[in-house]
Design a protein around this motif. Structure first.
Motif, mmCIF file in Angstrom:
data_model
loop_
_atom_site.group_PDB
_atom_site.id
_atom_site.type_symbol
_atom_site.label_atom_id
_atom_site.label_comp_id
_atom_site.label_asym_id
_atom_site.label_seq_id
_atom_site.Cartn_x
_atom_site.Cartn_y
_atom_site.Cartn_z
ATOM 1 N N GLY A 79 70.655 44.415 -32.767
ATOM 2 C CA GLY A 79 69.579 43.446 -32.530
ATOM 3 C C GLY A 79 69.436 43.088 -31.081
ATOM 4 N N GLU A 80 68.275 42.593 -30.732
ATOM 5 C CA GLU A 80 67.953 42.274 -29.341
ATOM 6 C C GLU A 80 68.866 41.227 -28.753
ATOM 7 O OE1 GLU A 80 63.162 42.397 -29.039
ATOM 8 O OE2 GLU A 80 64.078 40.658 -29.983
ATOM 9 N N CYS A 81 69.167 40.201 -29.576
ATOM 10 C CA CYS A 81 69.856 39.047 -29.023
ATOM 11 C C CYS A 81 71.263 39.369 -28.562
ATOM 12 C CB CYS A 81 69.850 37.892 -30.011
ATOM 13 S SG CYS A 81 68.206 37.198 -30.129
ATOM 14 N N THR A 82 71.812 40.505 -29.018
ATOM 15 C CA THR A 82 73.130 40.869 -28.514
ATOM 16 C C THR A 82 72.998 41.356 -27.068
ATOM 17 O OG1 THR A 82 73.047 43.180 -29.173
ATOM 18 C CG2 THR A 82 73.824 41.624 -30.817
ATOM 19 N N ARG A 83 71.766 41.557 -26.610
ATOM 20 C CA ARG A 83 71.560 42.022 -25.235
ATOM 21 C C ARG A 83 71.170 40.901 -24.285
ATOM 22 N NH1 ARG A 83 71.481 47.134 -24.684
ATOM 23 N NH2 ARG A 83 69.775 47.322 -23.211
ATOM 24 N N LEU A 84 71.317 39.692 -24.760
ATOM 25 C CA LEU A 84 71.004 38.532 -23.929
ATOM 26 C C LEU A 84 72.255 37.717 -23.662
ATOM 27 C CD1 LEU A 84 67.808 37.057 -25.635
ATOM 28 C CD2 LEU A 84 67.942 38.191 -23.411
ATOM 29 N N VAL A 85 72.246 37.027 -22.544
ATOM 30 C CA VAL A 85 73.310 36.060 -22.278
ATOM 31 C C VAL A 85 73.026 34.827 -23.126
ATOM 32 C CG1 VAL A 85 74.246 34.480 -20.557
ATOM 33 C CG2 VAL A 85 73.772 36.850 -19.934
ATOM 34 N N THR A 86 74.030 34.377 -23.849
ATOM 35 C CA THR A 86 73.869 33.146 -24.629
ATOM 36 C C THR A 86 74.940 32.165 -24.222
ATOM 37 O OG1 THR A 86 73.062 34.446 -26.490
ATOM 38 C CG2 THR A 86 73.649 32.167 -26.939
ATOM 39 N N PRO A 117 68.819 33.842 -34.525
ATOM 40 C CA PRO A 117 68.159 35.037 -35.060
ATOM 41 C C PRO A 117 68.452 36.271 -34.212
ATOM 42 C CG PRO A 117 66.549 33.345 -34.421
ATOM 43 C CD PRO A 117 67.900 32.761 -34.205
ATOM 44 N N ASN A 118 68.530 37.394 -34.890
ATOM 45 C CA ASN A 118 68.901 38.624 -34.231
ATOM 46 C C ASN A 118 67.779 39.217 -33.412
ATOM 47 O OD1 ASN A 118 70.767 40.529 -33.667
ATOM 48 N ND2 ASN A 118 71.349 40.809 -35.797
ATOM 49 N N THR A 119 66.561 38.966 -33.844
ATOM 50 C CA THR A 119 65.418 39.481 -33.093
ATOM 51 C C THR A 119 64.515 38.307 -32.753
ATOM 52 O OG1 THR A 119 64.381 39.941 -35.207
ATOM 53 C CG2 THR A 119 65.365 41.791 -34.056
ATOM 54 N N LEU A 120 63.797 38.459 -31.644
ATOM 55 C CA LEU A 120 62.914 37.393 -31.192
ATOM 56 C C LEU A 120 61.477 37.853 -31.340
ATOM 57 C CD1 LEU A 120 64.644 36.395 -27.836
ATOM 58 C CD2 LEU A 120 64.870 35.300 -30.060
ATOM 59 N N ASP A 121 60.649 36.971 -31.879
ATOM 60 C CA ASP A 121 59.248 37.302 -31.982
ATOM 61 C C ASP A 121 58.571 36.859 -30.680
ATOM 62 O OD1 ASP A 121 56.981 38.267 -33.029
ATOM 63 O OD2 ASP A 121 56.574 36.550 -34.341
ATOM 64 N N LEU A 122 59.076 37.373 -29.580
ATOM 65 C CA LEU A 122 58.654 36.914 -28.265
ATOM 66 C C LEU A 122 58.650 38.103 -27.329
ATOM 67 C CD1 LEU A 122 61.199 33.990 -27.956
ATOM 68 C CD2 LEU A 122 58.749 33.666 -28.247
ATOM 69 N N ASP A 123 58.026 37.925 -26.184
ATOM 70 C CA ASP A 123 58.058 39.000 -25.200
ATOM 71 C C ASP A 123 59.445 39.021 -24.552
ATOM 72 O OD1 ASP A 123 57.733 40.890 -23.328
ATOM 73 O OD2 ASP A 123 55.958 40.007 -22.389
ATOM 74 N N PHE A 124 60.237 39.977 -24.989
ATOM 75 C CA PHE A 124 61.640 40.053 -24.599
ATOM 76 C C PHE A 124 61.821 40.090 -23.078
ATOM 77 C CE2 PHE A 124 65.790 42.312 -24.397
ATOM 78 C CZ PHE A 124 66.515 41.425 -25.150
ATOM 79 N N ASP A 125 60.920 40.762 -22.390
ATOM 80 C CA ASP A 125 61.034 40.888 -20.932
ATOM 81 C C ASP A 125 60.891 39.559 -20.209
ATOM 82 O OD1 ASP A 125 61.474 43.548 -21.098
ATOM 83 O OD2 ASP A 125 59.361 44.115 -20.841
#
Ligand SMILES: Nc1nc2c(ncn2[C@@H]2O[C@H](COP(=O)(O)OP(=O)(O)OP(=O)(O)O)[C@@H](O)[C@H]2O)c(=O)[nH]1
Ligand SMILES: [Mg+2]
Length: 522
Positions: A79-86, A117-125
């Protein structure tokens, strides 16, 4: 505007307070830009210690974060969120916010299972990072920063990670933020940013370049070098180690993991003092309410299978779920996800020995088997107990960097002088000692091994007995030894040391001298 007294209520200890006072005092004597930087340093000084969890892709960082927080909240696996700093920090109400590059914030609802949530309904960039505020007590004195795996860092993630580690405040603060009028430019921001401590997660597959990758990670993210004072390492996924691949393990998984961890400690030395084996998955399941009565019942059912079927199930994860047996395959899959094969076999073993074991007791056994207690103890010993020194040293490094970035020569000198005055005080000497220790352990100043160890011992603890390596010995012996070592380091500083070594030696000499004074005063 925050006052010095407001800040002090949350400061980690006397060293942080001393640096905070220095910032407050200097504020009126420096340019607006530097003053804005100092305010950011003050803000960070009064926040909990910031610990980044770093390591290769899929090493189990997020799983470990969940185990430490005691709640399954960080997305794991895909999922995308594993590629973000949290950033997980303490809050009075559970709340998750997405922070955008332009500083906008948007509240993110938890998913059905209470996770981010694992994915974001947002512009990831457009997304900068995620801020999670949780009521969990662990976060009261540690802010835990989950980072994307090192191996996964594409240019965009690298930029995000660099920008974000420690830089709690988004590039543009919201208008309701009092400090928003003081814009902090990038140089100042970078001077202040940076995680203050690092938890390295390695796995069995640690490669020669891990050391390098971790060094690069700290260089990019921490405002100062990571050393044994502010970095600890774990060997995660200890359950996946094949004991037959490790000589001397006697077929025991935990023993194999410990041996392997010792070997890895040599590779990662001197950045970390040692490497602790852990099974993050078991810890997460046992600590975060993931282990249920239904799981315990299923394990009891498995414990009753005949030996041949049981042996077949344990051959592999595939066999475990597909081999024909009475326990539904969906149930087996669930157990596999929560405990993996080793955890399951440990649990079944425990049930066979004590068939009356309750679900709660079984959960505790799994927790014991995970090694999490050891990691927690180390976190306490290294991070919590030293938070004051770690935070103060990081803040001082930021203050120095801010002054260096200033074009005003007079200002630079004023800040420099103020720092010198601070460090000359006996009560602030611990900071100078930490600095010396970091120089030695990072290899910036080379020392013979035995001397390096001595510096580490004296600088690595606040307990006099430990500092002298003579815990529990009679006072008289301590006094004599402190004096002897003070003399030795003084002569080493004057004769036989390189200029860089000599500077370190002076600091160590003074440390022994202060210890001696303190012991005699008692
Ligand atoms: N067997 C076993 N599996 C584990 C352990 N810790 C984590 N895992 C599994 O490893 C996978 C990756 O875990 P994550 O926590 O997402 O790893 P990560 O390092 O955060 O991954 P990225 O953020 O994508 O780099 C998941 O399927 C976890 O369940 C462990 O101790 N043992
Ligand atoms: Mg992750």
């Amino acid at each position: 505007m925050t006052t010095a007294t407001d800040q002090q209520q949350h400061l980690a200890g006397p060293l942080s307070a001393a640096v905070a006072q220095l910032c407050v005092r200097l504020q009126s004597q420096v340019t607006a830009r530097t003053a804005a930087g100092f305010r950011e340093v003050l803000r960070r000084l009064s926040a909990p210690l910031q610990v980044a969890v770093a390591g290769r892709i899929k090493s189990g960082k997020s799983t470990l974060v969940n185990a430490l927080i005691g709640r399954r909240v960080a997305p794991t696996d895909v999922g995308e969120c594993t590629r973000l700093v949290t950033r997980f920090q303490y809050g009075t109400v559970d709340r998750v916010e997405v922070i955008f590059n332009d500083g906008r914030k948007q509240v993110l609802p938890f998913d059905a299972s209470g996770m981010i949530p694992n994915t974001l309904d947002l512009d990831f960039d457009q997304v900068s990072h995620i801020e999670a505020y949780l009521t969990n007590a662990v976060l009261r004195d540690l802010t835990v920063i989950d980072t994307p795996g090192l191996g996964s860092l594409d240019a965009a993630s690298v930029a995000r990670t660099e920008q974000l580690l420690g830089a709690a405040k988004p590039a543009d603060a919201t208008p309701d933020d009092e400090e928003s009028s003081d814009d902090l430019d990038d140089t100042s921001r970078n001077a202040v940013a940076g995680a203050e401590a690092v938890l390295y997660v390695v796995t069995q597959g640690v490669r020669a370049d891990d050391q390098q990758a971790l060094a690069a990670f700290t260089a990019a993210t921490a405002s100062r070098e990571a050393g044994p004072v502010n970095a600890i390492a774990v060997l995660n996924k200890a359950d996946t180690i094949a004991p037959e691949s490790v000589t001397g393990s006697d077929g025991d998984v935990w023993k194999a993991a410990s041996l392997l961890a010792e070997k890895q400690a040599l590779t990662l030395k001197p950045r970390v003092a040692d490497v602790l084996p852990v099974i993050g998955l078991l810890a997460e399941t046992a600590e975060s309410g993931g282990f249920t009565q239904a799981d315990a019942d299923a394990l009891k059912q498995l414990a009753q299978l005949d030996e041949v079927t049981w042996e077949m199930l344990l051959v592999s994860a595939d066999m475990f779920t597909s081999w024909d047996c009475d326990v539904p395959s969906g149930t087996r899959l669930r157990l596999l996800e929560k405990l993996d094969l080793f955890g399951i076999s440990q649990a079944v073993e425990a049930v066979r020995q004590e068939p009356e074991l309750t679900a709660g007791a079984l959960r505790r056994k799994l927790l014991d088997a995970s090694g999490l207690a050891g990691v927690r103890a180390r976190l306490d010993a290294v991070f919590r107990a030293r938070a004051d020194g770690i935070k103060a040293a990081a803040a001082l490094a930021s203050v120095t960097a801010l002054a260096q970035a200033s074009g005003d020569l007079g200002e630079r000198q004023r800040v420099h002088d103020a720092i010198e005055v601070l460090l000359a005080k006996p009560e602030a000497h611990a900071l100078r000692l930490l600095e010396a220790l970091t120089l030695v352990t990072s290899g910036a100043v080379s020392m013979p091994d035995d001397l390096a160890e001595e510096v580490l011992r004296v600088g690595g603890s606040a307990d006099v007995g430990e500092q002298l390596g003579m815990k529990g010995r009679p006072q008289q012996e301590l006094v004599a030894y402190a004096l002897e070592r003070a003399g030795w380091w003084r002569s080493f500083a004057s004769f036989g040391a390189t200029p860089a070594q000599s500077r370190v030696a002076h600091v160590v000499h003074r440390a022994y001298f202060l210890i001696w004074q303190q012991l005699r005063g008692n």
